[in-house]
Each structure stands twice: as C-alpha cells, then as structure tokens.
Scaffold this active site. Structure first.
Site, PDB file in Angstrom:
ATOM      1  N   HIS A   1       0.774  85.785  -7.593  1.00  0.00           N
ATOM      2  CA  HIS A   1       1.526  84.928  -8.408  1.00  0.00           C
ATOM      3  C   HIS A   1       2.395  84.103  -7.226  1.00  0.00           C
ATOM      4  O   HIS A   1       2.738  83.141  -7.576  1.00  0.00           O
ATOM      5  CB  HIS A   1       2.440  86.002  -9.294  1.00  0.00           C
ATOM      6  CG  HIS A   1       3.851  85.622  -9.559  1.00  0.00           C
ATOM      7  ND1 HIS A   1       3.885  84.598 -10.698  1.00  0.00           N
ATOM      8  CD2 HIS A   1       5.037  85.610  -8.987  1.00  0.00           C
ATOM      9  CE1 HIS A   1       5.083  84.296 -10.750  1.00  0.00           C
ATOM     10  NE2 HIS A   1       5.938  84.788  -9.878  1.00  0.00           N
TER      11      HIS A   1
ATOM     12  N   GLU B   1     -20.241  77.058  -5.386  1.00  0.00           N
ATOM     13  CA  GLU B   1     -19.390  78.006  -4.951  1.00  0.00           C
ATOM     14  C   GLU B   1     -20.100  79.166  -4.220  1.00  0.00           C
ATOM     15  O   GLU B   1     -19.451  80.063  -3.593  1.00  0.00           O
ATOM     16  CB  GLU B   1     -18.489  78.588  -5.988  1.00  0.00           C
ATOM     17  CG  GLU B   1     -17.413  77.804  -6.538  1.00  0.00           C
ATOM     18  CD  GLU B   1     -16.798  78.214  -7.983  1.00  0.00           C
ATOM     19  OE1 GLU B   1     -15.768  78.740  -7.954  1.00  0.00           O
ATOM     20  OE2 GLU B   1     -17.761  78.228  -9.050  1.00  0.00           O
TER      21      GLU B   1
ATOM     22  N   ASP C   1     -14.279  80.298  -2.870  1.00  0.00           N
ATOM     23  CA  ASP C   1     -15.235  81.219  -3.170  1.00  0.00           C
ATOM     24  C   ASP C   1     -16.479  80.837  -2.332  1.00  0.00           C
ATOM     25  O   ASP C   1     -17.172  81.838  -2.017  1.00  0.00           O
ATOM     26  CB  ASP C   1     -15.633  81.059  -4.390  1.00  0.00           C
ATOM     27  CG  ASP C   1     -14.936  82.184  -5.366  1.00  0.00           C
ATOM     28  OD1 ASP C   1     -14.465  83.088  -4.962  1.00  0.00           O
ATOM     29  OD2 ASP C   1     -14.764  81.552  -6.528  1.00  0.00           O
TER      30      ASP C   1
END
Length: 559
Positions: A185, A411, A435
C-alpha cells in the site's frame, strides 16, 4: 560531520529533505487483562467496534480518490469480514479477554495471509490497521496516526490506508518505513502521489522526532543530519525536476527516434493525472482494481463505465488494457480457487480462464463496448502468458469480442524465449520486468533481503528483454515495457537501445525519462545497452551504463 546513512528499497526516483515525524504507535492489549464478566455483552461491544471502524474507513474512502480510495474500501471489507467477527466472538465466549481475542483473531488471519505471500502478504498491514483501530476504540485511547504541524518526512513501521488517509498529504515531503514492499500500500500511494519513498529501512523509527533527513528514493537511502552540501544538492535536484516537469514534448531520442512515453494507471482518477502530466497514452491499465476485495464480481455495466472514463481521458491516444491479473496471491473473494502451496506459480493472470472463463468473456465484452465511440485507440493484453497456445487462445477470444489490437505480456522466461512465435499470434508484446526478474532469478519479489537478485539490471533479465525486442523488431511489431524499470531514466536508455518502442511508468517519472532520451542519440542508447548486457553482474551493469550517460543528464538528474 559524520552522516548516518540507512539503506532500503526505493520507490520511484524522487528526493526530499525535511524533519522526521514519527507515526503514533498502535495500542497493545493490556497485560493481565481479565476475561469479560459478561461475555455476550463483550462480544457485542467488539463487533460494534469492528463495524464502527468499517464505517469510518468508508467515510474516508468517499472523500479520497484513486488507489487510496480503492484500498480504503477493501480494508473496510476486511473490518466486517464475517469469519473474522465470528472468530472474535467465539474466543470471547470461551473466556478470552476482549482485547486479546481481537488481537489473536486478527493475527491468525494475518498468518494465513503471510503464508500465502504476494498480494495477500502485502495486505497484512491493512488488516493490522483494522485491529489497531478496534483496540483503540475498546481501550478508549487515540487511534494510531500523525498530525503534521509543518512539511515533514513521515516515518513509520508501515503505513496502512487509514494512516495515509488521515494525513495532510500536502505536508508530506516523503515516506520512510521499516517494512513494506514494492507492491504494498505504501508504495502504491507514494507512486500515485509522486512522493519520494524508501521502504524496508530497519530501525528508522528510532530516529528522534525532528531529525533532518534526506530521502533519496533513486538510491534507496535515508541520510540523517545531512550537511549543507547535501542539502544544496537536494535543492538543485528538485529545481531541475520542476523545470523538466513542464516539458510535454513527445518522447524521442536526440536524433528523432520516437519512443512513446506512456503511463501505468489503475483508476479513472489515475488516468486524469497521467494525462495532465503529459503521458502520451496508457501502456498498462490495471483492471484488477475493479475486482479485488469484492464480494461479488463487477457487472459488465460497472466495468464498461470505468473503462470508458479512462478511454475518454485519453481520447486520440492509445490505451492498453491488461485483462484481469488476479488469482492465487491476489484472490477473488467471489471465486475462491483451491489452496496453492506456491501462489506465484499457480492459477493467476490469464490462467484464470481455465476455471473462470466467464470472467474473461464479460471483461472483453465490456472493454469492447466502452471502446466504441470513445476516441481512444484501445488495445488489450493478457498477463502471465507462457505458451503460444495461450497467446492464440487469447487472441481468438479478444477478436471474437470485437477488439482489433491484441497483445500479451512477457513476464516469464518461457514467453521471452518463444517471443518470435508469440508475435505470430499477437499484434504487440509488453514486458513486465518486475515478474520477469522474479521468475528469471527464482526469487520472490516481496523478499527484501533478496533485492539484489531482483535487480532489473541483472544481465540475465536484460538478455531476455533483448531477445524479446529482437523478435519484435524482426516481426515489425511494437514491444513495450511496463515494469518499474521503465521509470528509471538510465534503464530507459538501455531499453531503447535494446529495441523497446514504448516505456510505461508512473506519471511522476515521465519528465526525467523524456529528458534522458532527448539527450542521447539512438546509437548512444545502443552502445549503452551493449555495455550492460556484457557485464557480469547487476552492479557492474548499471555502472557500465552510467559511465556512458551524458554529463548533463547525470548532473541534472543527480545520477
């Protein structure tokens, strides 16, 4: 003067200087707390506290926007989760003290989240924020938080969405936390607001309140008690950044080789900010924001409404929509999958079509309808595609829905190694370097202690980027990068030198990348790229690139 320099993981490339303000600590259950004399009444009181926290989070959500509003809404759902409330009630009724019951029930859920890793592990901070606010209500003490009397560097163990929503963001110069990760966050909000941010800085909360610090996100450092020379350097950096921010010229090298500089967005509000910052389009529209932490799937009409707002913000420009990137470590509450021991290698991204094909059909239809008459050049791409069969399948589904421009994300190494054949099935590819680094280096991207292995400058990762770009060039098709590496102005030069045709990033990074590109020719970018891929390790790779970067770029950007 001896400077104290702490290192962590930088988010973005900003820099700031200011006094430290420490987030007020969370309450803890009192030692020796006795069981409630009337357990049923205590259980009702605890439930009421959770409901009050959920209501407060929703009120804050209603006055927030973008990623912050989304995460506040999701956290409100955590606060009224029926299974959590039932566990709290059960613990109280069998004799646990009220505050201890709340603490233990929340920590039990947090342990499950942590073991799942990925997205869920990043939500533990949000879950504990709920607990802290419930305990504050039960104990009658102030909630965790911070009131800023002057522009300050906010320092905390971690920041929850409620913590952030309570801050006067106009007075926040930078954010530094002891824990957290690149997809947490704190990182999301810092990126949205363009705030310098460094996470995973052990012991930073022991700094005395008011200590002057320099926060350098690009270097991932926090320097306490800086001297006049370093403070002056920060002032020059910020002045240079402000001067560059007004530039809205299209992305191009010094000799006119065009590179589209586009933005990563997740909400209509993000899109409006990106457009105002001079983004030439959207290279990554993260649609999972609509799906995660919901009890029911968003309807086709809901999706269409949100997509159209983003498309309207970029009328006349390209918007690349990434289809739902969820599952495993980013679970869908309305479509639970089987428990997986290794979520990063599980049913996620495009693989959801194996078990939930209706989600893909609904989403593609909503994107196609929203694109009609919007004026934007809409494309779609699927995440976590590993095979040519998957690429062909996605292309067929997208075209059947009425979408003309179709791509896939690269990815995983398998996709990069098969890029030539993938490009026979699609119109473009986009590299997700976060990724790609994780899977290439076999390293969990949330493990801060292994950050050196996840470094995008790792030669093995750059070689896979080069192979993908080479295949795209041979096919005459676009290849973009939408991972965090695109926001690094030096890495941007490397990516262009390798053959990448578009760079997608947080809007705050656009100006620096635009300036770096315009200061170098395509031949120089290719020379920089060649030096990096020949290096033996990540540190040598970056140093090799920096040695060839123009002096004025290094000086202006503080490289």
């Amino acid at each position: 003067m001896t400077l104290t320099v702490s290192r962590g993981l930088g988010i973005g490339r900003g820099v700031a200087v200011g006094p430290v303000a420490i987030m007020r600590p969370a309450p803890v259950p009192p030692a020796g707390e006795a069981p409630a004399e009337m357990p049923e009444a205590a259980a009702r009181e605890a439930t009421a506290a959770f409901v009050a926290v959920a209501d407060d989070l929703r009120r804050r959500c209603a006055t927030s926007s973008g990623a912050l509003a989304d995460v506040l809404g999701a956290t409100a759902l955590m606060a009224e989760d029926a299974a959590l409330l039932d566990d709290v009630e059960r613990r109280i009724l069998v004799g646990a003290p009220t505050c201890s019951a709340v603490d233990e029930a929340v920590e039990a859920v947090g342990a499950v989240f942590s073991s799942a890793g990925g997205y869920l592990a990043e939500r533990v901070t949000d879950l504990r924020s709920v607990k802290d606010r419930v305990l504050a209500r039960l104990l009658g003490c102030p909630e965790p938080g911070l009131t800023l009397s002057e522009p300050s560097v906010v320092v905390a163990v971690d920041l929850s969405p409620a913590d952030t929503a309570a801050l006067d963001l106009d007075s926040v110069l930078a954010i530094v936390t002891e824990v957290g990760g690149p997809t947490g966050h704190t990182a999301i909000i810092a990126g949205q607001l363009g705030l310098p941010c460094v996470v995973q800085v052990p012991g930073v909360t022991t700094l005395p309140v008011g200590t002057t610090v320099v926060v350098d996100a690009g270097a991932g450092t926090v320097t306490a008690d800086p001297g006049a020379e370093l403070v002056a350097w920060v002032a020059r950096r910020r002045a240079a950044a402000e001067a560059l921010a007004g530039d809205r010229a299209p992305g191009a090298t010094r000799d006119g080789h065009r590179i589209a500089l586009v933005a990563n967005v997740g909400t209509p509000e993000d899109a409006l900010r990106a457009s105002a910052a001079g983004a030439e389009g959207v290279g990554l529209f993260r649609t999972e924001v609509l799906f995660l932490d919901r009890r029911t799937a968003p309807t086709a009409r809901e999706q269409e409404s949100v997509y159209r707002k983003v498309f309207d913000a970029f009328a006349g420009r390209k918007v690349v929509v990434r289809t739902l990137d969820a599952g495993a470590d980013k679970p869908l509450a309305f479509a639970q999958q089987a428990t997986e021991e290794n979520p990063a290698l599980g049913v996620r991204g495009y693989r959801l079509v194996r078990t939930l094909p209706e989600l893909m059909a609904t989403q593609l239809g909503a994107v196609a309808r929203a694109a009609e008459g919007s004026g934007a050049e809409v494309a779609v791409m699927a995440p976590m595609v590993a095979t040519v069969v998957e690429a062909n399948d996605f292309t067929a589904r997208a075209r059947a829905a009425g979408l003309r421009t179709v791509g896939v994300m690269v990815e995983v190494p398998a996709a990069a190694l098969q890029a030539e054949r993938l490009l026979e099935a699609v119109d473009f590819v986009s590299l997700g370097t976060n990724d790609l680094a994780q899977y290439t280096m076999a390293t969990d991207r949330l493990r801060g202690e292994l950050g050196d292995l996840l470094d995008p400058w790792q030669p093995a990762v750059l070689q896979l980027v080069a192979a993908t770009a080479s295949a795209a060039r041979a096919a005459g098709k676009p290849v973009g990068v939408c991972g965090e590496s695109a926001a690094d102005p030096v890495m941007g030069l490397v990516l262009v030198g390798l053959g990448v045709t578009s760079l997608s990033m947080a809007p705050a990074a656009l100006a620096a990348v635009r300036f770096a590109l315009r200061s170098h020719s395509l031949a120089q970018c290719r020379a920089i790229a060649a030096a990096t891929t020949a290096a033996p390790d990540a540190a040598s790779s970056r140093q090799a690139a920096l040695a060839l970067v123009a002096d004025d770029v290094r000086h202006t950007l503080g490289l």
